[in-house]
Design an enzyme around this catalytic site. Structure first.
Site, PDB file in Angstrom:
ATOM      1  N   GLU A  39      25.989  50.432  51.051  1.00 22.35           N
ATOM      2  CA  GLU A  39      24.757  50.661  50.301  1.00 22.35           C
ATOM      3  C   GLU A  39      25.063  51.018  48.847  1.00 22.35           C
ATOM      4  O   GLU A  39      24.355  50.593  47.927  1.00 22.35           O
ATOM      5  CB  GLU A  39      23.945  51.765  50.978  1.00 22.35           C
ATOM      6  CG  GLU A  39      23.359  51.313  52.313  1.00 22.35           C
ATOM      7  CD  GLU A  39      22.662  52.425  53.058  1.00 22.35           C
ATOM      8  OE1 GLU A  39      21.464  52.284  53.331  1.00 22.35           O
ATOM      9  OE2 GLU A  39      23.322  53.438  53.372  1.00 22.35           O
TER      10      GLU A  39
ATOM     11  N   GLY B  37      26.796  53.966  54.138  1.00 25.21           N
ATOM     12  CA  GLY B  37      26.494  54.375  52.775  1.00 25.21           C
ATOM     13  C   GLY B  37      27.423  53.771  51.744  1.00 25.21           C
ATOM     14  O   GLY B  37      27.038  53.612  50.578  1.00 25.21           O
TER      15      GLY B  37
ATOM     16  N   ALA C 239      28.974  57.567  55.187  1.00 28.15           N
ATOM     17  CA  ALA C 239      28.539  58.918  54.869  1.00 28.15           C
ATOM     18  C   ALA C 239      29.348  59.906  55.714  1.00 28.15           C
ATOM     19  O   ALA C 239      30.021  59.523  56.676  1.00 28.15           O
ATOM     20  CB  ALA C 239      27.049  59.077  55.147  1.00 28.15           C
TER      21      ALA C 239
ATOM     22  N   GLU D 107      24.812  51.881  61.234  1.00 27.61           N
ATOM     23  CA  GLU D 107      23.970  53.046  61.508  1.00 27.61           C
ATOM     24  C   GLU D 107      23.319  53.036  62.891  1.00 27.61           C
ATOM     25  O   GLU D 107      23.119  54.103  63.492  1.00 27.61           O
ATOM     26  CB  GLU D 107      22.888  53.172  60.425  1.00 27.61           C
ATOM     27  CG  GLU D 107      23.381  53.717  59.091  1.00 27.61           C
ATOM     28  CD  GLU D 107      23.978  52.650  58.183  1.00 27.61           C
ATOM     29  OE1 GLU D 107      24.280  52.965  57.028  1.00 27.61           O
ATOM     30  OE2 GLU D 107      24.157  51.494  58.651  1.00 27.61           O
TER      31      GLU D 107
END
Length: 260
Positions: free
Chosen positions: A115, A112, A66, A135
């Protein structure tokens, strides 16, 4: 529709969605997530599109994570809203889509990015790809379904090890753990994705969508996946594709499915 951060191309019935932020290692900022929502909504609604391949621009990254700079000013409410919106508008949209989605992981798939790949129905990786959920190094946990989908794919123990250590794994490791289904050279990545998807697209479209719903419900809390299977199995008997499939089998010919 015009996109600033995505490149959309069609190859027969395959829709390519390429995250086109190579200079930023294809990081997922808010604008890119909004575009992904629109691009997948368009692809799922387009009758000419049978399935989707998503990949990243350039040789280095699928999606390297991200855009962390957008996190800096968020409080609890803002972080919760960011996660919930991402789940609803992008990651669950992909996972629950009625057309098959293949992630062609061409490099780093971190945070992300991993993900996003895990929300897709099938994942294949180039042999140079690296994957991980880092993370906790930022004082966060995965917020776009990573804790849930990684556990479903590789099991609780390996998911906890990956998430708690924040270590990256190789494509070969990902294949061994069941996170991806194929590892190929970088040059073979997109041809392999097309090979798999083109085979899928010879099958009955309504049955494909039903199968996705059934498999997803195997991992959905509070839903009996067996009941979903019974229901979807029964509904298939009311389709023209079922009648065509049976006729083709009995007549020893190739079925011509119309998605009806």
């Amino acid at each position: 529709m015009e996109f600033q951060n995505l490149k959309i191309t069609d190859k027969g019935r395959i829709r390519y969605i390429t995250i086109n932020r190579e200079a930023k290692l294809n990081a997922l900022n808010k604008a890119t997530l909004t575009e992904l929502h629109n691009a997948f909504s368009d692809a799922f609604a387009d009758p000419e599109t049978g399935g989707i391949i998503i990949t990243g621009a350039g040789p280095k990254a699928f999606v390297a994570g991200a855009d962390i700079s957008e996190f800096a000013g968020l409080d609890v409410a803002g972080g919760t809203a960011l996660s919930r919106t991402g789940h609803t508008e992008v990651f669950n949209l992909i996972a629950n889509g009625g057309k098959p989605v293949i992630a062609a992981i061409n490099g780093f798939a971190l945070g992300g990015g991993l993900e996003l790949a895990m929300a897709c129905h099938i994942r294949i990786a180039a042999e140079n790809a690296k994957m991980g959920l880092p993370e906790v190094t930022l004082g966060l946990v995965p917020g776009y379904g990573g804790t849930q989908r990684l556990t479903q794919l590789v099991g609780k123990g390996k998911a906890l090890e990956m998430i708690l250590t924040a270590d990256m794994i190789t494509a070969a490791d990902a294949l061994q753990y069941g996170l991806v289904t194929h590892v190929v050279t970088a040059d073979e990545l997109l041809p392999k994705a097309e090979e798999i998807l083109n085979k899928i697209l010879t099958r009955a479209p309504l049955a494909l969508a039903a199968a996705i719903r059934c498999v997803n419900d195997a991992d959905t809390y509070g839903i009996n996946g067996y009941e979903t299977e019974i229901t979807e199995f029964g509904k298939c008997f009311g389709t023209k594709d079922f009648k065509e499939g049976v006729a083709a089998f009995l007549e020893k010919r190739k079925a011509d499915f119309k998605g009806e």
